[in-house]
Design an enzyme around this catalytic site. Structure first.
Site, PDB file in Angstrom:
ATOM      1  N   HIS A 203       0.926  -1.344   0.016  1.00 45.69           N
ATOM      2  CA  HIS A 203       0.134  -0.094  -0.005  1.00 45.69           C
ATOM      3  C   HIS A 203       1.054   1.228   0.023  1.00 45.69           C
ATOM      4  O   HIS A 203       0.616   2.218   0.607  1.00 45.69           O
ATOM      5  CB  HIS A 203      -0.898   0.068   1.110  1.00 45.69           C
ATOM      6  CG  HIS A 203      -2.126  -0.931   1.092  1.00 45.69           C
ATOM      7  ND1 HIS A 203      -2.690  -1.869   1.539  1.00 45.69           N
ATOM      8  CD2 HIS A 203      -2.993  -0.947  -0.146  1.00 45.69           C
ATOM      9  CE1 HIS A 203      -3.424  -2.502   1.308  1.00 45.69           C
ATOM     10  NE2 HIS A 203      -3.771  -2.121   0.273  1.00 45.69           N
ATOM     11  N   HIS A 303      -5.498  -4.039 -11.128  1.00 43.54           N
ATOM     12  CA  HIS A 303      -5.768  -3.694  -9.964  1.00 43.54           C
ATOM     13  C   HIS A 303      -7.447  -3.735  -9.935  1.00 43.54           C
ATOM     14  O   HIS A 303      -7.980  -3.317 -10.834  1.00 43.54           O
ATOM     15  CB  HIS A 303      -5.701  -2.333  -9.414  1.00 43.54           C
ATOM     16  CG  HIS A 303      -6.072  -1.795  -8.239  1.00 43.54           C
ATOM     17  ND1 HIS A 303      -6.888  -0.731  -8.212  1.00 43.54           N
ATOM     18  CD2 HIS A 303      -5.793  -2.238  -6.760  1.00 43.54           C
ATOM     19  CE1 HIS A 303      -7.076  -0.412  -6.834  1.00 43.54           C
ATOM     20  NE2 HIS A 303      -6.478  -1.528  -6.040  1.00 43.54           N
TER      21      HIS A 303
HETATM   22  O1  LIG Z   1      -4.251  -3.737  -4.505  1.00 38.18           O
HETATM   23  C1  LIG Z   1      -5.456  -3.601  -3.986  1.00 38.18           C
HETATM   24  O2  LIG Z   1      -6.411  -4.350  -4.014  1.00 38.18           O
HETATM   25  C2  LIG Z   1      -5.516  -2.177  -3.262  1.00 38.18           C
HETATM   26  O3  LIG Z   1      -4.659  -1.600  -2.969  1.00 38.18           O
HETATM   27  C3  LIG Z   1      -6.789  -2.346  -2.575  1.00 38.18           C
HETATM   28  O4  LIG Z   1      -6.112  -2.716  -1.206  1.00 38.18           O
HETATM   29  C4  LIG Z   1      -7.231  -0.947  -2.014  1.00 38.18           C
HETATM   30  O5  LIG Z   1      -7.450  -0.192  -3.551  1.00 38.18           O
HETATM   31  C5  LIG Z   1      -6.846  -0.039  -1.355  1.00 38.18           C
HETATM   32  O6  LIG Z   1      -6.809  -0.618  -0.067  1.00 38.18           O
HETATM   33  C6  LIG Z   1      -7.125   1.454  -1.352  1.00 38.18           C
HETATM   34  O7  LIG Z   1      -8.502   1.405  -0.527  1.00 38.18           O
END
Ligand SMILES: O=C(O)[C@H](O)[C@@H](O)[C@H](O)[C@H](O)CO
Length: 404
Positions: A203, A303
């Site tokens: 993150h 993503h």
């Molecule tokens: O790779 C991922 O799936 C993301 O980073 C998620 O975890 C969310 O988008 C992030 O938490 C923001 O809320």
């Protein structure tokens, strides 16, 4: 194969109305966009952008003046104009609005030609795609709890698991936090054995030195990748970690333009590139970015932690993109997720089938969306409540229809 054009190909098809729907969900509020046409064909898109829902709705509103009356099949042309003529271009809000309407235009185009979107994107290249699970850990806090939940997901047939073991850390990790993160990874590896892929989510939280040290400490556990090890705004820092890391690096969910994609690839930032079709400009933008990544031998792993329409877009991209490595899937959501659309996800032996219905293959249930209105959600990554964003008992294991 592309089906022959329908007889009324010469007729114009016009966007007559644009509506938005916000539905509260597990870790966010889903934001859907629906386009209506004079031929009665409708299309859905998703731009879900947690913590910025109102801004996103406003950005869609701003695009209406351009889009109403336009032919939704002229996708590339419309994206070009919406992007260039915004003047204040890129950024997650504008690009998520463009992405959502772009997706809806693909849905309409596919329905118009009677073809799934992947058939119009150069596909098919595969009928099913490997998945990795996110959200399988909901409620876990201690390494043994992560281990138990990991075992349960693997028993259901999941072959790859992603999670963030870094608690509330930002930029640096104290000696104790560092050790706890590694203990968590070790416990999960021990619980699932050597055949399951582990994907470690950062993150965007560590500095170069800490991230590099972490990458080295993760190496004995053989992760498939270490994601967003450093904050997203310094691609030189990311490239530096990538050069020094013994484990593969993934990043790119916060890349919103072809220009940023170019820089990401040229600097050698990662092994896996993760553009999000709900944020980077849409389905065709991911396709273009994947093509840019090909000569760098970089795979894409878009993503995909959002809702059912974004998931449908990712599945169509997986069906038509040769270097699409693995599909992200949220295993936890609210129990009403299934009411919001007619999403039908076929899961078998760690893989998901690419749907063949015309368009994106998913329809919104407008009334159901209205019954789950917006509720604020807050970022929890750096406040130590990473895995439990709803009061106990409010989230549910969201297993796909035929999850066995
Ligand atoms: O790779 C991922 O799936 C993301 O980073 C998620 O975890 C969310 O988008 C992030 O938490 C923001 O809320």
């Amino acid at each position: 194969m592309l089906p022959p054009p329908r007889k009324k190909e010469d007729k114009t098809l016009k966007i007559t109305e644009i509506k938005t729907f916000v539905a509260n969900a597990y870790r966010t509020n889903f934001v859907f966009v629906k386009l209506y046409t004079d031929e009665g064909i409708t299309g859905v898109g998703e731009g879900t952008l947690e913590y910025k829902e109102h801004a996103l709705l406003g950005a869609v509103e701003d695009l209406k003046g351009y889009l109403l009356g336009k032919d939704p099949r002229r996708i590339e042309e419309h994206v070009f104009h919406m992007y260039r003529d915004s003047y204040w271009r890129t950024g997650p809000v504008l690009m998520s609005a463009i992405s959502a309407v772009e997706m809806a235009m693909w849905d309409i185009t596919g329905k118009y030609y009677g073809a799934p979107v992947h058939a119009l994107l150069g596909g098919p290249v595969r009928e099913e795609i490997e998945l990795y699970a996110n959200g399988w850990f909901a409620g876990a806090r201690k390494p043994e709890e992560f281990a138990a939940k990991a075992r349960a997901a693997v028993e259901k047939g999941v072959r790859a698991l992603k999670w963030d073991p870094f608690g509330s850390a930002y930029l640096t990790l104290e000696r104790r936090e560092f050790a706890e993160s590694i203990d968590c990874v070790a416990a999960v590896r021990d619980a699932v054995g050597g055949d399951v892929e582990l994907l470690i989510e950062g993150h965007g939280r560590l500095n170069v030195e800490t991230a590099t040290r972490m990458a080295r400490a993760l190496a004995p556990y053989g992760p498939m990748f270490f994601e967003e090890p450093v904050p997203p705004d310094n691609l030189d820092a990311l490239a530096e970690v990538h050069r020094r890391s013994p484990v593969p690096i993934a990043a790119g969910e916060r890349i919103y333009s072809l220009a940023a994609c170019r820089e990401f690839l040229q600097k050698g930032c990662a092994d896996f590139f993760q553009p999000d079709p709900s944020h980077c400009g849409g389905i065709l933008a991911v396709k273009k970015m994947a093509a840019m990544a090909e000569p760098y031998y970089v795979s894409v792993a878009p993503h995909n932690p959002s809702g059912p329409v974004a998931n449908a877009a990712c599945l169509q991209l997986a069906g038509a993109t040769i270097n699409y490595a693995i599909l992200e899937i949220m295993l936890t959501d609210v129990s009403w997720r299934r009411e919001l659309t007619d999403e039908m996800v076929e899961f078998r032996a760690g893989k998901i089938h690419v749907p063949n219905r015309p368009g994106l293959g998913v329809e919104l249930r407008e009334e159901a969306c209205r019954s789950h209105p917006f509720q604020p959600v807050y970022l929890r990554h750096y406040n130590g409540v990473l895995t439990d964003i709803r009061p106990e008992g409010k989230h549910t294991a969201y297993y796909f229809q035929n999850f066995d």
